[in-house]
Structures are given as structure tokens and as C-alpha cells.
Design a protein around this motif. Structure first.
Motif, PDB file in Angstrom:
ATOM      1  N   PRO A 148      25.707  65.564  -0.677  1.00 21.54           N
ATOM      2  CA  PRO A 148      24.321  66.043  -0.765  1.00 21.54           C
ATOM      3  C   PRO A 148      24.374  67.718  -0.731  1.00 21.54           C
ATOM      4  O   PRO A 148      25.205  68.197  -0.339  1.00 21.54           O
ATOM      5  CB  PRO A 148      23.722  65.425   0.266  1.00 21.54           C
TER       6      PRO A 148
ATOM      7  N   ASP B 126      19.958  71.493  -0.134  1.00 20.10           N
ATOM      8  CA  ASP B 126      18.522  70.880  -0.267  1.00 20.10           C
ATOM      9  C   ASP B 126      18.226  69.357  -0.327  1.00 20.10           C
ATOM     10  O   ASP B 126      17.190  68.829  -0.046  1.00 20.10           O
ATOM     11  CB  ASP B 126      17.801  71.401  -1.509  1.00 20.10           C
ATOM     12  N   HIS B 127      19.067  68.671  -0.145  1.00 22.59           N
ATOM     13  CA  HIS B 127      19.002  67.185  -0.009  1.00 22.59           C
ATOM     14  C   HIS B 127      18.137  66.526  -1.090  1.00 22.59           C
ATOM     15  O   HIS B 127      17.869  65.199  -0.932  1.00 22.59           O
ATOM     16  CB  HIS B 127      18.587  66.843   1.413  1.00 22.59           C
ATOM     17  N   VAL B 128      18.281  67.005  -2.212  1.00 22.07           N
ATOM     18  CA  VAL B 128      17.474  66.436  -3.234  1.00 22.07           C
ATOM     19  C   VAL B 128      18.378  66.546  -4.420  1.00 22.07           C
ATOM     20  O   VAL B 128      17.855  66.127  -5.559  1.00 22.07           O
ATOM     21  CB  VAL B 128      16.100  67.235  -3.702  1.00 22.07           C
ATOM     22  N   SER B 129      19.537  66.833  -4.273  1.00 19.63           N
ATOM     23  CA  SER B 129      20.571  66.916  -5.463  1.00 19.63           C
ATOM     24  C   SER B 129      21.765  66.595  -4.914  1.00 19.63           C
ATOM     25  O   SER B 129      22.298  66.631  -3.505  1.00 19.63           O
ATOM     26  CB  SER B 129      20.596  68.163  -6.318  1.00 19.63           C
TER      27      SER B 129
ATOM     28  N   TYR C 283      25.555  70.106 -10.320  1.00 20.86           N
ATOM     29  CA  TYR C 283      24.573  69.426  -9.403  1.00 20.86           C
ATOM     30  C   TYR C 283      23.887  68.488 -10.099  1.00 20.86           C
ATOM     31  O   TYR C 283      23.651  68.669 -11.519  1.00 20.86           O
ATOM     32  CB  TYR C 283      23.805  70.545  -8.987  1.00 20.86           C
TER      33      TYR C 283
ATOM     34  N   ARG D 255      20.415  65.868 -10.151  1.00 24.34           N
ATOM     35  CA  ARG D 255      19.101  65.610  -9.300  1.00 24.34           C
ATOM     36  C   ARG D 255      18.243  64.683  -9.952  1.00 24.34           C
ATOM     37  O   ARG D 255      18.504  64.255 -11.270  1.00 24.34           O
ATOM     38  CB  ARG D 255      18.445  67.036  -9.050  1.00 24.34           C
ATOM     39  N   VAL D 256      17.449  63.969  -9.160  1.00 26.11           N
ATOM     40  CA  VAL D 256      16.659  63.009 -10.073  1.00 26.11           C
ATOM     41  C   VAL D 256      15.555  63.691 -10.669  1.00 26.11           C
ATOM     42  O   VAL D 256      14.979  64.568 -10.576  1.00 26.11           O
ATOM     43  CB  VAL D 256      15.865  62.389  -8.630  1.00 26.11           C
ATOM     44  N   GLN D 257      15.197  62.885 -11.961  1.00 24.80           N
ATOM     45  CA  GLN D 257      14.270  63.484 -12.777  1.00 24.80           C
ATOM     46  C   GLN D 257      13.362  62.353 -13.271  1.00 24.80           C
ATOM     47  O   GLN D 257      13.834  61.402 -13.610  1.00 24.80           O
ATOM     48  CB  GLN D 257      14.906  63.951 -14.049  1.00 24.80           C
TER      49      GLN D 257
ATOM     50  N   GLN E  29      13.516  75.646  -2.376  1.00 22.16           N
ATOM     51  CA  GLN E  29      12.225  74.494  -2.009  1.00 22.16           C
ATOM     52  C   GLN E  29      10.865  74.604  -2.844  1.00 22.16           C
ATOM     53  O   GLN E  29      10.305  73.766  -3.183  1.00 22.16           O
ATOM     54  CB  GLN E  29      12.050  74.647  -0.355  1.00 22.16           C
TER      55      GLN E  29
ATOM     56  N   ASN F 208      11.837  73.240  -6.393  1.00 19.99           N
ATOM     57  CA  ASN F 208      11.792  71.852  -6.169  1.00 19.99           C
ATOM     58  C   ASN F 208      10.357  71.186  -6.097  1.00 19.99           C
ATOM     59  O   ASN F 208       9.794  70.387  -6.688  1.00 19.99           O
ATOM     60  CB  ASN F 208      12.520  71.247  -5.005  1.00 19.99           C
TER      61      ASN F 208
ATOM     62  N   ARG G 252       8.330  68.614  -8.767  1.00 22.38           N
ATOM     63  CA  ARG G 252       7.783  67.401  -8.313  1.00 22.38           C
ATOM     64  C   ARG G 252       6.361  67.531  -8.732  1.00 22.38           C
ATOM     65  O   ARG G 252       5.686  66.350  -8.947  1.00 22.38           O
ATOM     66  CB  ARG G 252       8.027  67.257  -6.928  1.00 22.38           C
TER      67      ARG G 252
END
Length: 167
Positions: free
Chosen positions: A22, A25-28, A45, A47-49, A90, A93, A97
Motif C-alpha cells: 500500500p 496514502d492507503h488509497v493506492s 501506482y 488506484r481505484v477509479q 490528501q 484524493n 472522490r
């Protein structure tokens, strides 16, 4: 583990993932890769899209939303400002979002600009003014003056308060 990630050094399509973890940022997911053809090492990297976003420009032109372009413009406005890179990540991100959760895949560029300005205003006023100067296309010093006076309407109209003791 093989993947179809092109080597940035030699263009080879078959690169190997050597390590995945991870990102901070723990989102990627951060992946260290190796190219068996040239020996080059690089990081990607993932990440969710949630959805593919389309930016609708003022002139009606449409283009695919580019997270990196957004990040670049924000980082330019924050250049040499005392804001930690993690805080910037952050914020980016959070903006993405928010855009993904608007419910529509077509997003007017104005909406993106307003959300970015709102986010910058919360973390650094100078960066906010820098971004706004480009976004709002300031042409004259008076454009800055008007904008800054809107930021602090009390500063423009400051007159000394009458001293009740003198009354």
C-alpha cells in the motif's frame, strides 16, 4: 508476476512486479517493477477509479479527466508554500472522490475549478489566490485587488472605531 506495463526506458511490454505494498496514502498500491530486457527499475501506482470522468470545457469541448493534470496545477499553486506533500495528496484524493461522487460522469471545468479553489482556500490563502489568478484569468492588477478585497471585505472598509472614552 508478469504484466502489460511498458518499460519507460526501453519500451519493452513485459515488465515484472518485484514488490507491491500500500502507498503511504492507503488509497493506492505502490509497485516496484523490473524490466528483464534492459534491467531498468521503476515504480508505478495503482488506484481505484470509480468511474471515467469527462471534463466539459467552457467552449463545449470534452476531454478525459486527467488526475495528473489536476495534481500539477495544484502543486504549481502551492510551490514554495509551507504545506506538507501528504496534505496535498490528501486534498487531491478528496477532490477526485468528490468529483466521482457528483453522480454525473460529465463535469464542467467550472465545477472542478470551484472545488479546487474551495480546497486550496482551506489550506493556504496564497495558493488559493495563485490558482484563482489563473483560473479566473486575471489580466490587470485591479483584478487581484478586487479578488483580495472579496477575500477580506473587512480589510478594505477598515476605518478606526470611535473611542467611546472620547465621546
Amino acid at each position: 508476476m508478469e504484466s502489460d506495463m511498458r518499460c519507460p526506458f526501453c519500451g519493452n511490454i513485459d515488465t515484472q512486479v518485484k514488490d507491491s505494498r500500500p502507498a503511504e496514502d492507503h488509497v493506492s498500491i505502490r509497485r516496484r517493477r523490473l524490466c528483464p530486457a534492459c534491467g531498468g527499475r521503476f515504480t508505478t501506482y495503482e488506484r481505484v477509479q470509480l468511474r471515467d470522468l469527462v471534463v466539459v470545457k467552457k467552449n463545449g469541448r470534452r476531454e478525459e479527466f486527467d488526475r495528473d493534470k489536476l495534481a500539477r496545477s495544484i502543486r504549481i499553486s502551492l510551490r514554495k508554500r509551507p504545506v506538507e506533500p501528504e496534505r496535498v495528496d490528501q486534498m487531491i484524493n478528496g477532490i477526485v472522490r468528490r468529483l466521482e461522487s457528483l453522480g454525473d460522469t460529465d463535469i464542467p471545468s467550472d465545477t472542478i475549478g470551484e472545488i479546487v479553489m474551495e480546497s486550496l482556500a482551506r489550506i493556504d490563502t496564497v495558493a488559493y489566490v495563485r490558482f484563482a489568478s489563473v483560473y479566473k484569468n486575471f489580466q490587470e492588477v485591479s483584478d487581484f485587488e478586487d479578488f483580495v478585497s472579496e477575500l477580506r471585505p473587512d480589510a478594505a472598509a477598515k476605518t478606526p472605531e470611535p473611542d467611546p472614552a472620547e465621546g
